[in-house]
Design an enzyme around this catalytic site. Structure first.
Site, PDB file in Angstrom:
ATOM      1  N   VAL A   1       0.926  -1.125  -0.027  1.00 31.81           N
ATOM      2  CA  VAL A   1       0.037  -0.009   0.014  1.00 31.81           C
ATOM      3  C   VAL A   1       0.890   1.247   0.058  1.00 31.81           C
ATOM      4  CG1 VAL A   1      -1.903  -1.080   1.263  1.00 31.81           C
ATOM      5  CG2 VAL A   1      -0.280   0.048   2.668  1.00 31.81           C
ATOM      6  N   GLY A   2       2.167   0.976   0.115  1.00 35.97           N
ATOM      7  CA  GLY A   2       3.114   2.161  -0.185  1.00 35.97           C
ATOM      8  C   GLY A   2       3.638   2.562   1.440  1.00 35.97           C
ATOM      9  N   LYS A   3       3.978   1.560   2.367  1.00 35.76           N
ATOM     10  CA  LYS A   3       4.482   1.827   3.545  1.00 35.76           C
ATOM     11  C   LYS A   3       6.052   2.331   3.411  1.00 35.76           C
ATOM     12  CE  LYS A   3       3.873  -1.959   5.619  1.00 35.76           C
ATOM     13  NZ  LYS A   3       3.213  -2.891   4.583  1.00 35.76           N
ATOM     14  N   THR A   4       6.635   1.669   2.294  1.00 36.54           N
ATOM     15  CA  THR A   4       8.239   1.870   2.086  1.00 36.54           C
ATOM     16  C   THR A   4       8.435   3.274   1.462  1.00 36.54           C
ATOM     17  OG1 THR A   4       8.689  -0.401   1.996  1.00 36.54           O
ATOM     18  CG2 THR A   4      10.388   1.303   1.131  1.00 36.54           C
TER      19      THR A   4
ATOM     20  N   LYS B   1      13.649  -1.187  10.180  1.00 35.64           N
ATOM     21  CA  LYS B   1      12.678  -2.168   9.961  1.00 35.64           C
ATOM     22  C   LYS B   1      12.970  -3.486  10.475  1.00 35.64           C
ATOM     23  CE  LYS B   1       9.644  -4.621   6.438  1.00 35.64           C
ATOM     24  NZ  LYS B   1       8.728  -4.039   5.326  1.00 35.64           N
TER      25      LYS B   1
ATOM     26  N   ASP C   1      13.514  -3.476   1.882  1.00 31.62           N
ATOM     27  CA  ASP C   1      13.232  -2.139   2.163  1.00 31.62           C
ATOM     28  C   ASP C   1      13.970  -1.132   2.646  1.00 31.62           C
ATOM     29  OD1 ASP C   1      10.626  -3.301   1.030  1.00 31.62           O
ATOM     30  OD2 ASP C   1       9.793  -3.300   3.039  1.00 31.62           O
TER      31      ASP C   1
ATOM     32  N   GLU D   1       9.326   0.884  10.238  1.00 29.89           N
ATOM     33  CA  GLU D   1       8.393   0.405   9.286  1.00 29.89           C
ATOM     34  C   GLU D   1       7.857  -0.867   9.533  1.00 29.89           C
ATOM     35  OE1 GLU D   1       8.040  -0.679   4.463  1.00 29.89           O
ATOM     36  OE2 GLU D   1       9.838   0.411   5.221  1.00 29.89           O
TER      37      GLU D   1
ATOM     38  N   ALA E   1       5.359  -4.580   8.884  1.00 27.53           N
ATOM     39  CA  ALA E   1       5.321  -5.583   7.878  1.00 27.53           C
ATOM     40  C   ALA E   1       4.026  -5.927   7.534  1.00 27.53           C
ATOM     41  CB  ALA E   1       6.341  -6.875   8.070  1.00 27.53           C
ATOM     42  N   GLY E   2       3.320  -5.762   6.434  1.00 26.33           N
ATOM     43  CA  GLY E   2       2.135  -5.855   6.312  1.00 26.33           C
ATOM     44  C   GLY E   2       1.260  -5.095   7.061  1.00 26.33           C
TER      45      GLY E   2
END
Length: 205
Positions: free
Chosen positions: A13-16, A32, A43, A99, A101-102
């Site tokens: 969805v654009g987290k990174t 992360k 990432d 960040e 994960a998922g």
């Protein structure tokens, strides 16, 4: 100094990209805790490549798993069990961006999820991207965080979908940091532009 936890309503969805923007805006360090798959271009590698400032430090994963799947399953394939007690924050004198994960309820082991990594004093940012079902996923994510006592903020990503975003804002009353558009590409210059736009709202969280 603050810790900012970036989570999403799902995967991809654009987290990174959001993490890179927040890291750049605050000249923060990046971490992360769990990377599953893509170890040759993780990432962390992507964020480091996108961040322009020279102050940010990019810390190693606590767990770097070989298989691109849910961390609990990827860990099983690697013959290990993720123990969140071994996931310790890197030492830093500046802001830290973490960040996930998922989504929040992605399992790390048989009893713990990504949500269990979020400490009470963290600033939590939810990345929401429009797709069929994304309203439900966003509302569930925000409600879980609010029920846990957090005041999460939202970053929308992808093409604008006004009816989706309007109802999410009305029903959650969450702060909105901004939108990351469906850009043709992301590089350092694009990240810096978004960082400049988002900085004041990030600092006000």
């Amino acid at each position: 100094m603050n810790t900012y936890f970036i989570t999403g309503i799902s995967t991809d969805v654009g987290k990174t990209i959001a993490s890179a923007i927040v890291t750049e805006a605050l000249e923060a360090d990046y971490f992360k805790p769990v990377q599953a798959g893509d170890l040759s271009y993780s990432d962390t590698d992507k964020v480091k490549e996108l961040v322009a400032n020279t102050r940010s430090v990019f810390h190693a994963n606590s767990y770097a798993l070989e298989t691109p799947m849910s961390p609990h399953a990827a860990a099983t394939i690697d013959g290990i069990t993720i123990d969140i007690k071994t996931i310790t924050l890197p030492k830093t004198n500046t802001h830290l961006v973490i960040e996930g994960a998922g989504g929040l309820l992605v399992p790390l082991n048989d009893s713990k999820t990504i949500a269990d990594l979020i400490q009470p004093d963290y600033k939590v940012i939810v990345v929401s991207r429009h797709y069929l079902g994304s309203i439900n996923h966003t509302l569930l994510t925000i409600k879980l965080l609010q029920d846990k006592g957090f005041d999460p903020a939202i970053i929308f990503s992808g093409e604008e979908h006004s009816t989706t975003e309007t109802i999410i804002k009305k029903m959650t009353k969450a702060k909105v940091i901004g939108r990351i558009d469906q850009e043709p590409y992301f590089d350092k210059n694009v990240i810096v532009e978004y960082a400049d736009v988002f900085r004041d709202k990030l600092e006000a969280l």
